[in-house]
Design an enzyme around this catalytic site. Structure first.
Site, PDB file in Angstrom:
ATOM      1  N   HIS A 170       0.809  -1.225   0.000  1.00  0.00           N
ATOM      2  CA  HIS A 170       0.000   0.000   0.000  1.00  0.00           C
ATOM      3  C   HIS A 170       0.839   1.270   0.000  1.00  0.00           C
ATOM      4  O   HIS A 170       0.286   2.372   0.038  1.00  0.00           O
ATOM      5  CB  HIS A 170      -0.943  -0.004   1.199  1.00  0.00           C
ATOM      6  CG  HIS A 170      -2.001  -1.062   1.111  1.00  0.00           C
ATOM      7  ND1 HIS A 170      -3.238  -0.838   0.548  1.00  0.00           N
ATOM      8  CD2 HIS A 170      -2.004  -2.358   1.494  1.00  0.00           C
ATOM      9  CE1 HIS A 170      -3.955  -1.938   0.597  1.00  0.00           C
ATOM     10  NE2 HIS A 170      -3.235  -2.885   1.163  1.00  0.00           N
ATOM     11  N   ASP A 379       3.689   9.348  -2.240  1.00  0.00           N
ATOM     12  CA  ASP A 379       2.546   8.685  -1.619  1.00  0.00           C
ATOM     13  C   ASP A 379       2.154   7.481  -2.454  1.00  0.00           C
ATOM     14  O   ASP A 379       2.100   7.571  -3.693  1.00  0.00           O
ATOM     15  CB  ASP A 379       1.354   9.642  -1.516  1.00  0.00           C
ATOM     16  CG  ASP A 379       0.520   9.398  -0.260  1.00  0.00           C
ATOM     17  OD1 ASP A 379       0.637   8.312   0.318  1.00  0.00           O
ATOM     18  OD2 ASP A 379      -0.231  10.307   0.131  1.00  0.00           O
TER      19      ASP A 379
END
Length: 746
Positions: A170, A379
């Site tokens: 993730h 990110d």
């Protein structure tokens, strides 16, 4: 099917309140996203008992308290992993957040390389493995999540080899140059750990490519469209951009409570444009950069002062990590400076809150906001950007998004900025605040359609379905492995045969590859086996190689076997004399050789091997990534160069070879295959040149591909060692007909 979800934290957190064990919901994108997927299963034929979520419950427990926690957790389809506070300190705050997090987010100077942290990371992953195995049942599917558990897939594979295992990362996977900054042991163990999974998922194509490149450069495994064969198992790395529960955000936004909260917010600031910033406290989120950008905007656009306000929410996170506290201090200082420089008695440029906001509070805030500013320096995905777009029920509002966020790949209609440049952020803020309503609606309508179509349920469903498909492909692959019963039948057929033919490749088949071809000399065991076969008048042994005839004569000339050199150009029968199969020309070599020499110069460690009727470019000693890339270029160059000539190009294991098109291993063995007296045929090879043989063998022949890759051969073996063992068993079977190795799997 039962799905076992394994993550660092459970979706519930255990809390001891005055001696009473209670649970509260955990927060985070993973929990909310997977919960939506699991809820969707209930309406599609699945029941709530068809999944179990395994993870740390947020508290340690011993004795009766531990058993009570397990019992309560079952009510939530959860199964706790118990860890001590010391273990969590070194594992979570240590290796996970002081080593992996900064490194994978491109903050290498923040990374700490502590062997105690690494050892604890290994131990915690083992503990998770033990816990999964406590409840694992036949038919279960295991889905492991995130950077905390990158060693777990391999550990599970070792102890439960047949279970389908998926892994999803993730956070970003870094480029090779960043990943290699870890100690060699760690980086290799992490890659091997991940490759224990059948399917590896990443948010963006870039992260997938970075992972595949690291696997190639550090472990030597090449891929074809993301698929690799590792230790006899098919692995696939694929891109699955995580979505959000779009309908849930829309539903909350349409609720009377959310509309009332939104109207109250707008009445509080009736004449101001609101810019929203929402992030966890993290140096990777670019909060400091966006403050500098906002300050630059106010400086360059004085007409917007007292007409705009930045509502900045920073959610507390990882209090025990030093760099987070430094970031918090910098944010506090900058907010004070900007408010002090630009603020007035009636206007505060930044409304700053350091706290967590529940979704019921956050959605009305999204809905009331004119602009959302999302500026991470790096990110994995960033769900805030997607959540904001989902809540805009009237399709208005403007998203400013960093090009360093994974979400930018799906939200290209946002205003894209480089978060490292204050001028770029200032420019984007002015553009966003002045964007016409029609343009806002046009952009957001496109993004909403995309987010609705590929929501979090679609993301999870696609991942699980792909995992099951890959595992099914593996089962078909395994069915071709030459296991115990197939070996038993082969041995019996060998013993009963009156006349036997062996067609054997050498490099990669009877001997492992080496960096230098001349060092791959036959072992004593191989010489003994070939001599034993040749001594039996019932056997005919043909050794077929791409090597030159001089090398084959030196190594095997005294054994009484038939030798074929340069993939079928030369033949030496038992008398030892060499002859050409057919007249061949090699005048093309003078034109092709300079091209191969050029690539040898361009790729350090590679070299050219010239034979009489072929030329080979070897890159086994070269940098793996560079060698593989240049090999593709070379093949492309050669294919165009030799078009309409009687020359062909072959790609092998770390080799590109050019030879006469009229030469092949298949044509070189035809006169043996035409002999009907052979009632046992065994052929073995390892690369594309051997497929020419496998294709023309009679149906009764045993064909073996060494290496677990797709082939026309009937069977596969993992390595030359296994083939040598098989051939050794056959020589023993001549004198002991019942001899065969029962250690082989079925």
């Amino acid at each position: 099917m039962r799905l076992l979800i394994v993550s660092n934290r459970l979706p519930i957190t255990a809390v001891d309140e005055e001696g009473q064990l209670k649970f509260k919901d955990s927060v985070g994108g993973l929990v909310s996203g997977l919960s939506a997927y699991l809820d969707s299963l209930k309406g599609s034929g699945f029941t709530q008992f068809n999944y179990v979520w395994i993870g740390w419950p947020g508290a340690s427990a011993e004795g009766e308290k531990r058993e009570a926690l397990k019992t309560r957790a079952r009510e939530f389809n959860a199964y706790p992993v118990f860890l001590t506070e010391e273990a969590m300190d070194k594992f979570y705050l240590g290796f996970c957040n002081k080593t992996i997090w900064p490194l994978f987010h491109y903050f290498p100077t923040y990374a700490v390389y502590d062997w105690d942290y690494w050892n604890q990371y290994e131990q915690v992953n083992r503990t998770f493995c033990d816990t999964v195995l406590e409840i694992l049942k036949p038919g279960d599917v295991v889905w492991v999540h995130d950077y905390h558990l990158m060693l777990l897939p391999r550990m599970l594979r070792a102890r439960a080899p047949d279970v389908p295992i998926g892994f999803f990362l993730h956070i970003p996977f870094p480029s090779f140059e960043i990943f290699r900054l870890m100690p060699e042991t760690w980086r290799k163990e992490i890659l091997l750990g991940l490759l224990g999974a059948d399917l590896l998922g990443f948010h963006t194509h870039d992260y997938t490519e970075y992972f595949l490149r690291c696997v190639l450069r550090l472990l030597g495994h090449e891929h074809t469209m993301g698929k690799m064969i590792v230790d006899g198992h098919i692995k696939k790395a694929e891109t699955f951009p995580m979505g959000i529960d779009f309908e849930r955000f829309q539903k909350i936004a349409h609720s009377p409570e959310a509309r009332e909260s939104k109207n109250k917010l707008r009445k509080t600031f009736p004449d101001a444009k609101i810019i929203l910033s929402v992030d966890r406290l993290d140096y990777s989120k670019g909060v400091i950069n966006r403050l500098h950008g906002y300050a630059r905007f106010l400086e360059k656009n004085p007409e917007w002062r007292e007409k705009v306000m930045l509502s900045m929410i920073v959610v507390p996170s990882r209090i025990g990590v030093e760099h987070y506290q430094e970031t918090k201090s910098q944010i506090d200082g900058l907010v004070g400076e900007i408010n002090g420089e630009f603020g007035t008695l009636t206007w505060t440029p930044i409304l700053y809150q350091y706290k967590f906001l529940p979704i019921t509070t956050l959605v009305p805030l999204y809905a009331a906001t004119d602009v959302v500013l999302v500026t991470p320096l790096r990110d994995g995905m960033n769900l805030v950007a997607k959540e904001y777009i989902a809540t805009r029920t009237d399709q208005t509002g403007v998203l400013i998004l960093s090009e360093m966020a994974g979400a930018v790949k799906e939200l290209g209609e946002a205003i894209i900025i480089n978060p490292n440049h204050a001028e770029d952020i200032a420019r984007a803020l002015k553009e966003a605040l002045e964007m016409p309503r029609d343009e806002q609606i046009r952009r957001n309508t496109i993004m909403q359609t995309r987010l609705k179509r590929y929501d979090v349920v679609s993301w999870a469903s696609e991942f699980v379905q792909t995992l099951i498909a890959i595992h099914g492909e593996q089962e078909k692959f395994d069915a071709k492995y030459l296991g115990y019963f197939a070996v038993q039948k082969l041995t019996e057929d060998f013993h009963q045969a009156q006349r036997r033919l062996f067609l054997l490749d050498y490099d990669g088949t009877l001997a492992p590859f080496t960096e230098q071809p001349q060092t791959a000399k036959p072992s004593k065991d191989l010489i003994r086996i070939l001599a034993a076969f040749a001594a039996d008048q019932s056997n005919v042994v043909v050794l077929i190689s791409g090597r030159d005839k001089e090398t084959l004569s030196a190594w095997f000339g005294a054994l009484g076997v038939n030798l074929i050199a340069e993939h079928g150009a030369w033949l030496s029968e038992k008398d030892g004399a060499w002859r050409l199969f057919r007249p061949l020309k090699n005048d093309w070599k003078t034109q092709v050789l300079p091209i191969l020499d050029l690539y040898a110069d361009r790729v350090p460690g590679s070299f050219v091997e010239e034979k009489e009727f072929s030329i080979a470019w070897h890159y086994r000693k070269a940098d793996l990534g560079l060698g593989a890339a240049r090999a593709k270029e070379l093949v492309d160059d050669l294919v165009h160069f030799i078009a309409n000539t009687d020359v062909q190009v072959l790609s092998g294991n770390k080799i590109v070879e050019v030879r006469s098109a009229s030469v092949s291993k298949g044509t070189s063995i035809m006169h043996w295959l035409a002999d009907p007296s052979f009632d046992f045929i065994l052929a073995a090879g390892n690369d594309g040149s051997d497929e020419d043989i496998f294709k023309i063998l009679p149906p009764t022949a045993y064909s073996i591909k060494v290496g677990m890759t797709p082939s026309h051969a009937k069977f596969n073996l993992f390595s030359p060692t296994e083939l040598i063992r098989l051939l050794s068993e056959l020589t023993a079977a001549v004198h002991h007909p019942c001899h065969f190795d029962k250690s082989r799997g079925a």
